[in-house]
Structure formats: structure tokens, C-alpha cells
Scaffold this motif. Structure first.
Motif, short mmCIF file in Angstrom:
data_model
loop_
_atom_site.label_atom_id
_atom_site.label_comp_id
_atom_site.label_asym_id
_atom_site.label_seq_id
_atom_site.Cartn_x
_atom_site.Cartn_y
_atom_site.Cartn_z
N ALA A 282 0.83 -1.21 0.00
CA ALA A 282 0.00 0.00 0.00
C ALA A 282 0.87 1.26 0.00
O ALA A 282 1.93 1.30 0.64
N HIS A 283 0.40 2.25 -0.70
CA HIS A 283 1.11 3.53 -0.78
C HIS A 283 0.09 4.63 -1.05
O HIS A 283 -0.84 4.43 -1.83
N PRO A 284 0.24 5.81 -0.43
CA PRO A 284 -0.73 6.89 -0.66
C PRO A 284 -0.87 7.26 -2.13
O PRO A 284 -1.96 7.60 -2.59
N ASP A 285 0.23 7.20 -2.88
CA ASP A 285 0.16 7.58 -4.29
C ASP A 285 -0.69 6.60 -5.09
O ASP A 285 -1.35 6.98 -6.06
N THR A 286 -0.67 5.33 -4.68
CA THR A 286 -1.51 4.34 -5.35
C THR A 286 -2.99 4.67 -5.17
O THR A 286 -3.76 4.69 -6.12
#
Length: 832
Positions: A282-286
Motif C-alpha cells: 500500500a502507498h498513498p500515491d496508489t
């Protein structure tokens, strides 16, 4: 339409003679002229020309097709000419195989011609062109492969006829011509076979959801690659989705402009890319990228509707599979923005699943899903980027970034050292500011819907999720709440009563609404907000209240308060969706549709607004695709939420209840039985629909629209009695006008704001913003610019979101100094 049948018939005879003499070059301009006369319809008289060419000598047909193909390929050929050549070639080749395919020069021209189209009508020609090129040992151009693939997917027999050809066309991996696919092709070419295989696997995503087998194969392809690099590449591609095509396609005279739609072959690849992203850490940009993809994929295209719901749904499914706060926040945000029924259902299911897993209600999940975006205080954060301090602050509905040097000096632009040494942090900070703007808008919509949600909160939970939340707090602190029966607002760092006494504890909290309040109390709270310079994020203290009228008591079960209006269908449709109503676009066809409805499960009710299509002239009263441009409005009714659905013919007529399996009809509920809060909020929605979508608001409709048939309605609405929203606007202007810089030139009289200029006195209608001027109440047409906001000279406003108020004020500021107006369309009307 052929304007001169005689001239058309004469040109047909000329062309037939030229065909008989086997002329080619001289014939082409005549053929194009004939096509232009009949909008490229080669039926009727034009059929004689087509038949004559097809019956001519084979060598002549080859020469003519060759000449047409080369004429198409001439640089700078106009799109209308290209369309005409395509239409003519389609007619000439129908049911035949052109020998011109055998000529290499003609073949290449025909391939370039095919590549400019979204689909090609003649699969036989596509196959033959491909076979001849492959026989010559030549690689098929990517743009030609693209049209073969699109035709394979979208033509009724495409899969059967083109399946074998498409199966062996593995290059390019995705169709070129879209900004994102061009970047993806360049990236995989640079990075090697492993990246190509990953993109090729994405193309196989043809189902609604990935299978376990598909996911296993994707993980195996990701394994040898760097996961961060995969995420960065894939999100970089997806951020370009929706950009203008890099290779525009030929837009026909009819149907949907293919340049506004997604390439259907590439759409499967987009779906696969979202599935791959869901498999990565998980990543905020995703989450940010997937949320933007959902919205981009649901943008409306004329004649098509949402551009690609399948891609949007894939984005939602991917977000639902990502276990992160950022993904949950995107799902919650999208529930306030998305109106497409299928995607709304998926979003609801995703949030319900998450709520069940957490042991919370859906509402609680939506509250907890709102991130802080790095804000440490309500509406504010300080972030160190080396010696530079970034100040992230929320002002109203927008986030703003300011910068402070190590010496404490504020500067307008980002210091060079921060750009150089902290590029990644700076990028994330700017992205967070944009995310805040989107989330603030979403939270305003969510909070505005809480009036009918019958919500109450334990005091401690409410403070955490609302009042003291770093982002939501910027909105909650500008609203009025009821704590244990006492109305409070937030000022000077505390919750305070009307007499400014602090309230520091409590048990139960609800959102305040003016229904049921004494008028003196409502006015007192308006004064309190003004005294403390609080601008509410939407109308609350100034909210319109719609009480039952004598006319509605007389009708008993329905309200005619908002009947007999002419409204723009697509505007009403969009507004209804945003406000939580369901509506079906009316087409000018033999079909039925239900009324616009809003279900209120907390109250066990369903509200209905009865509407019907207006007009009957196809192309004048409808779009090209046949949907009505305008609707005529009728009654508002209420039913039990589980009552059978009403429907009426789209073109108008009586509504009737559909009854199945022996179900008894259900009568509408008496309006006296509807809770006052529900009645008021539903009628407020309907007032909004009419107030925004009415043709009476259009300053260019002084001629009454098509055929002038709406002249009487336009005049009565544009200058008539004020509705409840306009009455609220009038009351506010009575307080606001004395503070304006032009106060000495303004007075409010009845339905109008009078503005005394040097040349004329102007009367601005407080409901529509339309203008009359002296002498003789001459109409003045001023079309407000998109995004018109209140002038800085207006000072404090008690609430945000009233565009008509902003329009009235901006027009008043302009007209008070009418000798300085330079706009030629206005100058010509005021006679300067």
C-alpha cells in the motif's frame, strides 16, 4: 439534407458520364462535391454512382480507389474531406474485395486511412491488407494493428472474422495513440522483456475481477522487478489516462466522437494495471491515482454517458483490496463524488464490507476514513524541509502552502534548497494539498446530507471525528451543533452558546437545523455568526425552510410548488445525483421512466419529483443521441419506501404504479404526515434543481428559445416572484449592501437590486440574476464567466456556495461603474 435536388441530379449525371469515360483524377472533386451535398449519404441518387463504379472495368476501379486513397493521404487534407473519402470508399467496397489492395502504394495508403478510424467497416479488407504486408515481410504499423483490435472488439461479427488475425498480433503490447499507452510502450521498450510481459499480462484482464490464477501469474511477473519501480511506473501511466489522444481519430458526422472515449482494447489493460497495483504494498500515491482514475473514467461524454464504467469499477475494486487508510479514504471520498449507479453500488459494498470487518456502522467508517494529510492542528501544519519551513493551511474550502526561510522570512515561492534537497517530500506535500481540496469538497457534501441522516454522536467521539479532527474540524467549527439540547457554535477556541458562554463537556451531539426553531432564535444565531466572522461551508443558519402551505394542505398528497417549470435535463440529472436522488434520462422514444426519487431509509420514506420530456422535434428538443434537452416539471409526492414504483411515458402522460403478483396499489402519503424536516429538505432539493437548471436563468434566452415557445415562461421566471432561495438571498443582501463600496448606488426594492450607473439604472433580479435597465425596462444580457465568485469588495459572507449571489454582486459592481465597461457585447447594449 440536399438543398437543391435539381443540382444534385445534374451532378449525378455529370459523374456518371465521367465514370463511363473512365476518368479518375478529374472525377474525385466531383465525387466529393456530391458527397458534401448529401452529407456523405450515398443512397438514393448516389446509389447510381456507386453501382456504376462497381460495375466498371476492374482496372478502372483499382485506379479510382488508388486515387481516392492517395487523395486522403495528402498532408493537410481537411477532416471533412477525409470523412467524405472514407464514406465513399466504404460504399464502393461494400461486399467486395478491392484489387487495389494488391498495389503496394495503394495498400499503404489504405492502411493509413484505416488507422485513422476507430473501427473499420470491412474486415475482409483488413485481413487482406495484413496478409499482403506480412507476405512482403513487413511489420504491421501499430496504428493499423490498433484499428484491427478495436474492430475485433466492437463489431458484431468482429470476434468471429478477425479472431485469428488478432491472435497473432502481439505487437505493440497496447494500442498506441493514447497518452498513457504511448508512455507505457516507451517505458517497456526501454526497460526490457520483463516489463513487457507484465504489461502484456495486464491486457488479459477481461473479467470483472481477477481470478486467483491471474493474481498468481501477476505476482510471479512482479517478483523479479522492484516493487517501488513498478508502482511508480504504473501510477505514472495511469495519471495520463483521459488526456487528449496523441493520434486523433477521424470523427464521423454521427455518433460518439471516438477521441473522447477510451480505446476499448486499452481499457482491458487499464483494468489489469489496477489489479496489479492492488497486489503491491500500500502507498498513498496508489490510492490517490486509483481514485483519480475512477473519476476520470466516469466523466460524461455526449452520446455515450460515462466514458468507461468498467475501468472505474476496476479502480474501486482495487481500492477495496488495498488495506490502507489512504485507500479507505479514497473510497469514502468517492461515495460523495460518484453518481453512476453501478459504481455507487460497488463503493457501497466496499465500505459495508470494511465496516463489517471493523465492527462499525457504515457512517462510522466514512467518518474514520478521513485522513489528516499531515495536518497536526485543525487546518494547519508546519513541515520542515531542511532549513525551510512549509506552512500548510486550510482557508475556507482550499489548502494553501506558504514558505518560511531559516531566518523566519516568508517567501512566495519554494526556496531553491528545498527543491534541490527535498524533491520527494515536496512532491508529496503538494500532492497532499491537492488531496485536501478534493476531500474538503467531499466532506462538505457529506455533512450537508447529515440533516436527513438522523445522526447523533457521543460527545467524545464527535469531538475526535469532527470538532478536533485536523481536516473535518475546519468545517465542523463553522457549523452549529446541539449539545445536550443546547445550541452551540465555535468561536475563540471554544464551543459557545448564543451568549458566548463556553461549553466544554457534554453527552449527546446532533447537527442543528432551523426547522422547528423560533424565527428570533434563527436571526440571533445569524447575528452571532456575523459577529464572530464565521463563514459557514454551506447554508445552515441561513438555510431555507419550506413549511407546508395552504395550497398543499388543500391538495393533500402532493405539492405543486415546483410544477410547470422548464429545466435542462442534463443539469437536473447531475444535480439530482449529487444530492442523493436517482433519476433516469428521458429519451425521445417509446419508453417509460420512473420519477426522480430520493429514498430516505432512516424515515421509511421515498420522495418523488414527477418530470416529463419537453418537445417532440428530434435534434431541436433532443441531443443527437435522442435524449431530451429539456424537461417539464410536475408534482412532488411521498410514499412508503417499499411502495411499488411509479412510472410514466418519457414523452409525457399520467404516472401509474407498476403492480405485479397481485400487489395492491399504495396511495401517496398525506403531506401533513411528512415530518417537517423531511418535507423542508426534500423541497429544498427540488428548489435547487429548478433554481439551477431552469431555462429562465439563461440570460441568452430572451428570445424564448427554440421557436420562441418558452418566451412567456422565461419572462415569468427570470423576473417573477422570488422563490425561497431568492428570499434568503434578498434578506442577506439587505444586510450586505450597506457595507459595499457601491452602497450609495444600490437599493433593494421588491424582487430587484437596483444599481444606479452613470448611463442607466439597472434592476438585477434576485432569483435569476437577469437585468432590466432604464428606460422602459430594456433587457440587458450579461453572461457571467464560468466560476464567477464574489468580488473582494463584498467583504464578509455568512456562507459559501451560492453562485447566484456571487453573480448578482459581480454584476452590481460592474454596472455601478458602467462608463468603464469595455466588453463590446455589453457596451453595444448600454449605448456607450
Amino acid at each position: 439534407m440536399i438543398e437543391s435536388p435539381a443540382e444534385y441530379a445534374r451532378l449525378v449525371e455529370v459523374i456518371l458520364g465521367m465514370v463511363e469515360r473512365e476518368e479518375t483524377e478529374a472525377l474525385i472533386p466531383e465525387l466529393l462535391a456530391l458527397g458534401a451535398m448529401a452529407d456523405d449519404d450515398w443512397g438514393h441518387l448516389g446509389r447510381k454512382v456507386v453501382d456504376a463504379v462497381r460495375e466498371a472495368d476492374g482496372a478502372y476501379r483499382v485506379a479510382l480507389v488508388h486515387a481516392l486513397a492517395l487523395r486522403y493521404d495528402v498532408p493537410d487534407t481537411e477532416a471533412t474531406v477525409r470523412r467524405s473519402i472514407v464514406a465513399l470508399l466504404n460504399s464502393l467496397a461494400h461486399g467486395t474485395t478491392s484489387p487495389a489492395n494488391e498495389l503496394r502504394e495503394s495498400r499503404h495508403a489504405l492502411m493509413r486511412l484505416a488507422a485513422d478510424q476507430d473501427t473499420h467497416h470491412d474486415h475482409v479488407q483488413l485481413i487482406r491488407l495484413a496478409e499482403l504486408e506480412e507476405a512482403d515481410g513487413r511489420e504491421l504499423p501499430g496504428e493499423f494493428v490498433a484499428v484491427v483490435r478495436r474492430t475485433h472488439l466492437t463489431y458484431w461479427n468482429g470476434k468471429k472474422e478477425l479472431g485469428a488475425l488478432v491472435a497473432r498480433l502481439t505487437d505493440p503490447v497496447v494500442n498506441p495513440g493514447e497518452a498513457w499507452s504511448d508512455l507505457a510502450l516507451a517505458d517497456v521498450a526501454e526497460r526490457g522483456p520483463a516489463w513487457r510481459e507484465l504489461l502484456a499480462h495486464a491486457v488479459t484482464a477481461s473479467a470483472a475481477r481477477p481470478s486467483a490464477k491471474w493474481n498468481k501469474a501477476a505476482r510471479a511477473l512482479i517478483a523479479p522487478l522492484d516493487e517501488d519501480a513498478v508502482r511508480e511506473r504504473l501510477t505514472g501511466w495511469l495519471r495520463l489516462v483521459g488526456r487528449p489522444r496523441t493520434r486523433p481519430l477521424l470523427n464521423r458526422r454521427w455518433g460518439v466522437d471516438p477521441n473522447l472515449a477510451f480505446d476499448p482494447y486499452n481499457a482491458d489493460a487499464l483494468r489489469g494495471l489496477t489489479w496489479i497495483l492492488a497486489l503491491l504494498p500500500a502507498h498513498p500515491d496508489t490510492a490517490r491515482t486509483l481514485g483519480a482514475l475512477v473519476e476520470t473514467s466516469l466523466k460524461k461524454v455526449a452520446g455515450l454517458g460515462p466514458v468507461n464504467p468498467k475501468t472505474a469499477n476496476a479502480g474501486v475494486n482495487a481500492l477495496a483490496r488495498i488495506d490502507s487508510d489512504a485507500a479507505l479514504a479514497e473510497l469514502a471520498r468517492l461515495t460523495t463524488r460518484v453518481t453512476y449507479k453501478g459504481t455507487v453500488k460497488l463503493l457501497g459494498a466496499a465500505l459495508d464490507t470494511r465496516a463489517e470487518a471493523l465492527g462499525l456502522t457504515r457512517d462510522e467508517v466514512e467518518e474514520l476514513a478521513v485522513p489528516a494529510y499531515g495536518l497536526t492542528d485543525v487546518g494547519r501544519a508546519e513541515i520542515q524541509l531542511g532549513d525551510t519551513t512549509a506552512l500548510l493551511e486550510i482557508h475556507g474550502a482550499k489548502a494553501a502552502l506558504r514558505w518560511r526561510t531559516a531566518a523566519g522570512k516568508e517567501v512566495k515561492s519554494v526556496p531553491a534548497a528545498a527543491k534541490r534537497d527535498h524533491a520527494d517530500e515536496l512532491k508529496e506535500l503538494k500532492a497532499a494539498a491537492k488531496d485536501i481540496d478534493k476531500m474538503l469538497s467531499a466532506q462538505v457534501e457529506r455533512l450537508d446530507r447529515q440533516f436527513l441522516a438522523r445522526r447523533s454522536w457521543p460527545y467524545a467521539a464527535w469531538r475526535e471525528r469532527y470538532l478536533d479532527h485536523p481536516l473535518v474540524g475546519t468545517l465542523a467549527r463553522r457549523l452549529l451543533w446541539v449539545v445536550d439540547g443546547t445550541t452551540v457554535g465555535y468561536a475563540d477556541g471554544e464551543l459557545r452558546t448564543l451568549t458566548d458562554d463556553p461549553v466544554t463537556t457534554g453527552t449527546d451531539v446532533t447537527l442543528w437545523h432551523p426547522v422547528g426553531r423560533e424565527p428570533a432564535e434563527v436571526v440571533a444565531w445569524r447575528d452571532w455568526l456575523e459577529r464572530h466572522a464565521v463563514t459557514q461551508p454551506f447554508k445552515q443558519a441561513h438555510r431555507e425552510v419550506y413549511l407546508l402551505t395552504d395550497a398543499e394542505r388543500a391538495t393533500g398528497t402532493y405539492s405543486n410548488r415546483f410544477a410547470a417549470h422548464i429545466v435542462r435535463q442534463h443539469q437536473l440529472h447531475s444535480l439530482a445525483a449529487v444530492r442523493g436522488w436517482r433519476n433516469k434520462l428521458r429519451l425521445c422514444v417509446d419508453d417509460e421512466a420512473p420519477p426522480a426519487t430520493r429514498e430516505l431509509p432512516q424515515w421509511g420514506l421515498r420522495a418523488e419529483y414527477w418530470i416529463e420530456g419537453e418537445g417532440e422535434e428530434y435534434g431541436v428538443d433532443t441531443t443527437e443521441s435522442g435524449s431530451y434537452l429539456r424537461l417539464r416539471t410536475d408534482q412532488v409526492r411521498f410514499y412508503p419506501i417499499d411502495a411499488p414504483q411509479n412510472s410514466a411515458h418519457c414523452c409525457g402522460g399520467e404516472y401509474r404504479m407498476w403492480l405485479r403478483d397481485g400487489v395492491d396499489p399504495v396511495e401517496p402519503l398525506p403531506l401533513t404526515d411528512i415530518p417537517p424536516l423531511v418535507l423542508s429538505e426534500v423541497l429544498r432539493d427540488v428548489d435547487l434543481f429548478v433554481g439551477v437548471a431552469s431555462v429562465g436563468n439563461d440570460p441568452t434566452w430572451q428570445d424564448g428559445g427554440p421557436g420562441g415557445r418558452f418566451q412567456e415562461y422565461w419572462t415569468s421566471y427570470g423576473f417573477g416572484e422570488l422563490n425561497q432561495s431568492a428570499e434568503t438571498r434578498r434578506a442577506l443582501l439587505e444586510r450586505l449592501v450597506p457595507r459595499l463600496a457601491i452602497a450609495d448606488r444600490c437599493t433593494i426594492e421588491g424582487r430587484f437590486l437596483h444599481v444606479k450607473g452613470e448611463l442607466h439604472t439597472y434592476k438585477i433580479h434576485l432569483g435569476s440574476g437577469n437585468i432590466l435597465m432604464t428606460p422602459n425596462d430594456q433587457y440587458l444580457c450579461i453572461v457571467p464567466k464560468s466560476g464567477t465568485g464574489a468580488s473582494p469588495q463584498t467583504g464578509y459572507l455568512p456562507f459559501e456556495g451560492d453562485r447566484t449571489l456571487a453573480v448578482v454582486l459581480s454584476k452590481a459592481m460592474l454596472l455601478a461603474d458602467d462608463t468603464k465597461i469595455t466588453d463590446p457585447t455589453i457596451v453595444s447594449q448600454i449605448g456607450r
